[in-house]
Scaffold this motif. Structure first.
Motif, PDB file in Angstrom:
ATOM      1  N   ILE A   4       0.841  -1.205   0.000  1.00 24.28           N
ATOM      2  CA  ILE A   4       0.000   0.000   0.000  1.00 24.28           C
ATOM      3  C   ILE A   4       0.873   1.252   0.000  1.00 24.28           C
ATOM      4  O   ILE A   4       0.591   2.225  -0.705  1.00 24.28           O
ATOM      5  N   ARG A   5       1.960   1.220   0.776  1.00 20.36           N
ATOM      6  CA  ARG A   5       2.884   2.361   0.759  1.00 20.36           C
ATOM      7  C   ARG A   5       3.457   2.581  -0.635  1.00 20.36           C
ATOM      8  O   ARG A   5       3.559   3.713  -1.108  1.00 20.36           O
ATOM      9  N   ASP A   6       3.842   1.490  -1.304  1.00 22.81           N
ATOM     10  CA  ASP A   6       4.401   1.598  -2.656  1.00 22.81           C
ATOM     11  C   ASP A   6       3.386   2.221  -3.610  1.00 22.81           C
ATOM     12  O   ASP A   6       3.730   3.085  -4.427  1.00 22.81           O
ATOM     13  N   LEU A   7       2.132   1.768  -3.517  1.00 20.80           N
ATOM     14  CA  LEU A   7       1.077   2.290  -4.390  1.00 20.80           C
ATOM     15  C   LEU A   7       0.876   3.783  -4.171  1.00 20.80           C
ATOM     16  O   LEU A   7       0.838   4.567  -5.129  1.00 20.80           O
ATOM     17  N   MET A   8       0.761   4.189  -2.910  1.00 18.33           N
ATOM     18  CA  MET A   8       0.532   5.606  -2.617  1.00 18.33           C
ATOM     19  C   MET A   8       1.746   6.455  -2.975  1.00 18.33           C
ATOM     20  O   MET A   8       1.606   7.571  -3.481  1.00 18.33           O
ATOM     21  N   ARG A   9       2.947   5.936  -2.706  1.00 12.68           N
ATOM     22  CA  ARG A   9       4.159   6.681  -3.044  1.00 12.68           C
ATOM     23  C   ARG A   9       4.236   6.945  -4.546  1.00 12.68           C
ATOM     24  O   ARG A   9       4.492   8.066  -4.991  1.00 12.68           O
ATOM     25  N   ILE A  63      -4.779  12.975   7.421  1.00 22.58           N
ATOM     26  CA  ILE A  63      -5.896  12.255   6.809  1.00 22.58           C
ATOM     27  C   ILE A  63      -5.790  10.801   7.268  1.00 22.58           C
ATOM     28  O   ILE A  63      -4.799  10.131   7.003  1.00 22.58           O
ATOM     29  N   PHE A  64      -6.814  10.337   7.992  1.00 20.68           N
ATOM     30  CA  PHE A  64      -6.816   8.957   8.462  1.00 20.68           C
ATOM     31  C   PHE A  64      -7.225   8.014   7.333  1.00 20.68           C
ATOM     32  O   PHE A  64      -8.123   8.324   6.548  1.00 20.68           O
ATOM     33  N   LEU A  65      -6.560   6.867   7.269  1.00 19.46           N
ATOM     34  CA  LEU A  65      -6.937   5.786   6.363  1.00 19.46           C
ATOM     35  C   LEU A  65      -7.527   4.677   7.225  1.00 19.46           C
ATOM     36  O   LEU A  65      -6.844   4.160   8.114  1.00 19.46           O
ATOM     37  N   THR A  66      -8.771   4.328   6.979  1.00 21.46           N
ATOM     38  CA  THR A  66      -9.424   3.356   7.850  1.00 21.46           C
ATOM     39  C   THR A  66     -10.259   2.372   7.052  1.00 21.46           C
ATOM     40  O   THR A  66     -10.842   2.724   6.032  1.00 21.46           O
ATOM     41  N   ALA A  67     -10.281   1.136   7.520  1.00 20.97           N
ATOM     42  CA  ALA A  67     -11.122   0.121   6.899  1.00 20.97           C
ATOM     43  C   ALA A  67     -12.523   0.131   7.488  1.00 20.97           C
ATOM     44  O   ALA A  67     -13.414  -0.546   6.994  1.00 20.97           O
ATOM     45  N   PRO A 109     -11.373   0.128   0.708  1.00 18.14           N
ATOM     46  CA  PRO A 109     -10.442   0.476  -0.378  1.00 18.14           C
ATOM     47  C   PRO A 109     -10.811   1.832  -0.972  1.00 18.14           C
ATOM     48  O   PRO A 109     -11.985   2.218  -0.979  1.00 18.14           O
ATOM     49  N   PHE A 110      -9.825   2.546  -1.480  1.00 14.46           N
ATOM     50  CA  PHE A 110     -10.064   3.870  -2.035  1.00 14.46           C
ATOM     51  C   PHE A 110      -9.445   3.954  -3.429  1.00 14.46           C
ATOM     52  O   PHE A 110      -8.546   3.190  -3.767  1.00 14.46           O
ATOM     53  N   SER A 111      -9.943   4.895  -4.238  1.00  9.59           N
ATOM     54  CA  SER A 111      -9.320   5.132  -5.534  1.00  9.59           C
ATOM     55  C   SER A 111      -8.199   6.155  -5.341  1.00  9.59           C
ATOM     56  O   SER A 111      -8.313   7.059  -4.516  1.00  9.59           O
ATOM     57  N   LEU A 133      -8.100   9.853  -3.442  1.00  8.94           N
ATOM     58  CA  LEU A 133      -7.132  10.131  -2.384  1.00  8.94           C
ATOM     59  C   LEU A 133      -6.340  11.401  -2.689  1.00  8.94           C
ATOM     60  O   LEU A 133      -6.175  12.267  -1.820  1.00  8.94           O
ATOM     61  N   VAL A 134      -5.851  11.532  -3.914  1.00 12.18           N
ATOM     62  CA  VAL A 134      -5.084  12.717  -4.297  1.00 12.18           C
ATOM     63  C   VAL A 134      -5.960  13.972  -4.181  1.00 12.18           C
ATOM     64  O   VAL A 134      -5.500  15.020  -3.708  1.00 12.18           O
TER      65      VAL A 134
END
Length: 226
Positions: free
Chosen positions: A16-21, A80-84, A106-108, A112-113
């Motif tokens: 998930i970190r890789d995807l967001m980065r 910004i909190f990320l929560t399931a 899950p978010f797009s 998120l951006v």
């Protein structure tokens, strides 16, 4: 807000970190990462990010506790909190301890951006630098200070923005939806209970210094009236 704003991504899942980065760098942000709550606190102190994307479920201390620790230290980095879990209690808890927004997994990436940019716009220093005065309350946007009857009141950034909006429209009834849109930047989502929570925080800080100023119009919203 410049496009090179620094975003700290905090999640214990490397994928998930890789995807967001990758996505955030593609959209022009500088990105640093942390995989635990302790790493997140250290990264805020060292890297001085402009915003933090903070997963709630972390292996050591949860995201809520990370935010609470930082706020107690006087760190006002937007969060910004990320929560399931998209529950009202989690939302209100996260925002009441100093969070600025929440995104449900899950978010797009596009969403998120957009939320990152909205929070950065919302938490940027005001351009007008006005001094607002209503009754015995004075709010100075240049110095982010509030006084009532000469006594300085310590407000969180969200409390400050809410009071400024109420003062700018004093005498007018503002609905919860209007406040969510203009104070939190939420047009199509958001829990109205968040507004009620922050109104109660403001009353708790303002009312001991003088007559009540914020009035509830049941079923409609709130108004600030001398």
């Amino acid at each position: 807000m410049g496009d090179r704003s620094r975003v700290l991504v905090v999640d214990d899942e490397a994928a998930i970190r890789d995807l967001m980065r990758t996505a955030l760098r593609f959209h022009g942000f500088d990105v640093t990462e942390a995989g635990s709550g302790a790493e997140a606190v250290a990264a805020v102190r060292d890297a001085r990010p402009d915003l933090m994307l903070l997963d709630v479920m972390l292996p050591d201390i949860d995201g809520f506790e990370v935010c609470r620790v930082l706020r107690e230290e006087g760190e006002d980095v937007p969060v910004i909190f990320l929560t399931a879990r998209d529950t009202a209690s989690d939302t209100v808890l996260g925002l009441s301890i100093g969070g600025d927004d929440y995104v449900t997994k899950p978010f797009s990436i596009e969403a998120l951006v957009a939320r990152v940019r909205a929070v950065l716009r919302r938490t940027a220093p005001p351009e007008r630098d006005e001094v607002l005065r209503v009754a015995d309350v004075e709010l100075d946007e240049a110095t982010w200070t509030v006084r009532r009857a000469g006594t300085e009141i310590e407000l969180s950034p969200t409390e400050f923005r809410l009071l400024a909006h109420l003062m700018r429209h004093h005498g007018r009834v503002l609905t919860r939806a209007q406040l969510l849109k203009h104070v939190w930047g939420w047009e199509h989502h958001g829990n109205p209970q968040v507004v009620e929570t922050y109104i109660s925080y403001l009353r708790r800080k303002l009312d001991p210094l003088g007559p009540p100023l914020i009035r509830t119009r049941r079923g409609v919203g709130y108004t600030l009236q001398p």
